[in-house]
Design an enzyme around this catalytic site. Structure first.
Site, PDB file in Angstrom:
ATOM      1  N   THR A  64      -2.877 -53.361 -23.109  1.00  0.00           N
ATOM      2  CA  THR A  64      -3.661 -54.587 -23.305  1.00  0.00           C
ATOM      3  C   THR A  64      -3.009 -55.751 -22.558  1.00  0.00           C
ATOM      4  OG1 THR A  64      -4.436 -53.811 -25.461  1.00  0.00           O
ATOM      5  CG2 THR A  64      -4.650 -56.158 -25.017  1.00  0.00           C
TER       6      THR A  64
ATOM      7  N   LYS B 186     -16.139 -45.979 -29.313  1.00  0.00           N
ATOM      8  CA  LYS B 186     -14.683 -46.067 -29.172  1.00  0.00           C
ATOM      9  C   LYS B 186     -14.224 -47.421 -29.684  1.00  0.00           C
ATOM     10  CE  LYS B 186     -10.698 -44.745 -27.371  1.00  0.00           C
ATOM     11  NZ  LYS B 186     -10.090 -45.174 -28.625  1.00  0.00           N
TER      12      LYS B 186
ATOM     13  N   SER C 293      -6.844 -46.172 -23.290  1.00  0.00           N
ATOM     14  CA  SER C 293      -7.283 -45.249 -24.350  1.00  0.00           C
ATOM     15  C   SER C 293      -8.215 -44.185 -23.763  1.00  0.00           C
ATOM     16  CB  SER C 293      -8.013 -46.009 -25.461  1.00  0.00           C
ATOM     17  OG  SER C 293      -7.111 -46.412 -26.468  1.00  0.00           O
TER      18      SER C 293
ATOM     19  N   LYS D  40     -15.693 -49.766 -34.144  1.00  0.00           N
ATOM     20  CA  LYS D  40     -14.577 -50.519 -34.733  1.00  0.00           C
ATOM     21  C   LYS D  40     -14.447 -50.147 -36.192  1.00  0.00           C
ATOM     22  CE  LYS D  40     -11.672 -53.575 -33.101  1.00  0.00           C
ATOM     23  NZ  LYS D  40     -11.084 -53.414 -31.763  1.00  0.00           N
TER      24      LYS D  40
ATOM     25  N   ASN E 115       1.814 -58.107 -30.606  1.00  0.00           N
ATOM     26  CA  ASN E 115       1.885 -57.034 -29.609  1.00  0.00           C
ATOM     27  C   ASN E 115       1.473 -57.524 -28.223  1.00  0.00           C
ATOM     28  OD1 ASN E 115       2.240 -54.366 -28.669  1.00  0.00           O
ATOM     29  ND2 ASN E 115       0.047 -54.010 -28.818  1.00  0.00           N
TER      30      ASN E 115
ATOM     31  N   LYS F 278     -17.001 -54.419 -23.552  1.00  0.00           N
ATOM     32  CA  LYS F 278     -15.757 -54.112 -22.833  1.00  0.00           C
ATOM     33  C   LYS F 278     -15.882 -52.802 -22.053  1.00  0.00           C
ATOM     34  CE  LYS F 278     -12.251 -56.136 -25.877  1.00  0.00           C
ATOM     35  NZ  LYS F 278     -11.019 -55.886 -26.621  1.00  0.00           N
TER      36      LYS F 278
END
Length: 413
Positions: A189, A69, A347, A105, A220, A93
């Site tokens: 986030t 992911k 997510s 990624k 963001n 993470k």
């Protein structure tokens, strides 16, 4: 000489963390690099009729726990080492917040700021066609990252659904709500960073209300974070973007700045009395949040940091050497792999909702996120305290345990 290479410096911490967990060198050999990385070349027709060939990557670090992911970034400086390091961080993470994922990624070498929407759409679809064999809801699930957003995720999902000839909302996360996106994903986030800041403030024994906060970066994560902290009563006394920084010891007007920033987080160009990013990092404050780019706090300026708490919202903003200096000075450093894990957590919630076809309210999402993040923070903090380690090494130990144990049970090592 200080190591500023994100990939090799990540490997160093992985090696130390696995050693402290009692795993042998074979486990390090497995986890020090991604299991697979795909490099693709995509010919895209530009608006002027010419064909431009773009390079893209998809890295899958370890899928022993479950599908990989991780986000897809569109940036002119994307390179293979960066994508590999980021996929390794995603494994860590996911382990920290206990998700059934490994790290992935992706990235494309491009500058979307100079491209039309039509060109970005064709590039997004071309990337999905190029990597379609190794991704999917049970293989590898992309998400937004630097300079990508819910619209780009929608195009990617549509392309994947066309290739597979069925609707596949679980292929990608960070989608628009109407296409199976999750409530709260766009702020996740920053919400996660805020929760970590609240927990860190409790450990340091002060109230967030009235605390002086400096945020490097107004994209963001940085802008949402400034808004959340401002609304909680904190005084945001400094913010910055790529062109400079703003400072007001009495607190900046965050709502005004949010209203004036452009879609890339630029706002300081509207002001005359700016300071440098270097000066911003060394301001006297309670909480410093590097939310911009890597290698911002190094051995050169770590002694000048005047914050009680440093919370990393960016990827790799503090070097290994600086981490040691800050920890020795009694500054509580909350590492990136913990602080910025809110995005992948929501997510995961989006993927779960897609799989079951049942969607939660924003309150439900936020409640679940808070539980995950508070548990993760306390787990890492307790590990650091009981084993007398810095928070980064403790976070890596917590984050790598699942992947290492799953690899062992599978018989890979």
């Amino acid at each position: 000489m200080e190591n500023l290479n994100l990939f090799t410096s990540t490997q160093d911490v992985i090696q130390e963390a696995l050693s402290k967990l009692g795993f042998n060198n074979e486990m390090y050999e497995l986890l020090k690099e991604p299991l697979r990385i795909l490099t693709v070349r995509m010919p895209i027709r530009m608006d002027d009729g010419t064909i431009k060939v773009f390079t893209g990557y998809r890295s899958q670090h370890n899928d022993s726990v479950g599908p990989t992911k991780g986000g897809v970034r569109f940036h002119p400086e994307v390179n293979e080492d960066e994508v590999k390091a980021l996929s390794m961080w995603m494994t860590i993470k996911c382990g920290i917040v206990d998700l059934p994922y490994g790290g992935g990624k992706g990235g494309i070498v491009c500058d979307p700021r100079t491209m039309s929407m039509g060109e970005i759409e064709r590039l997004s679809r071309g990337y999905v066609r190029a990597i379609s064999q190794i991704v999917g809801p049970t293989k590898d699930i992309p998400a937004p990252d630097v300079y990508t957003n819910s619209q780009i995720m929608a195009w990617m999902m549509d392309e994947y659904s066309s290739l597979r000839e069925n609707d596949s909302p679980g292929f990608i996360t960070g989608k628009p709500i109407v296409l199976g996106g999750s409530e709260g994903r766009d702020k996740a986030t920053a919400q996660g960073v805020t929760i970590c800041i609240e927990e860190a403030a409790k450990k340091k024994g002060f109230d967030l209300k009235g605390a002086r906060v400096v945020i490097q970066g107004f994209g963001n994560a940085g802008s949402f974070l400034a808004k959340f902290l401002h609304d909680e009563g904190a005084k945001v006394i400094g913010i910055s973007d790529a062109y400079g920084a703003l400072h007001d010891p009495n607190g900046l007007d965050i709502d005004y700045l949010l209203d004036r920033r452009d879609s890339f987080g630029t706002v300081t160009t509207l002001f005359e009395n700016t300071i440098t990013n270097k000066e911003l990092l060394e301001l006297d404050c309670d909480i410093l949040v590097p939310a911009a780019i890597s290698n911002q706090i190094t051995s050169e300026n770590a002694s000048n940091i005047r914050a009680s708490i440093v919370v990393e919202a960016a990827n790799g903003p503090t070097t290994a050497e600086a981490t040691k200096i800050l920890t020795e000075r009694g500054i509580l450093l909350v590492p990136d792999v913990l602080a910025s894990s809110g995005g992948v957590t929501v997510s995961y919630f989006e993927w779960v909702q897609n799989n079951q076809g049942y969607y939660w309210t924003e309150d439900e999402v936020n409640e679940k996120l808070r539980k995950k993040l508070v548990d993760a923070f306390n787990n890492v903090y307790t590990t650091a305290e009981t084993r007398k380690l810095n928070m980064r090494l403790a976070a890596y130990m917590v984050g790598l345990r699942n992947a290492a144990e799953a690899s062992k049970f599978r018989g890979w090592i």
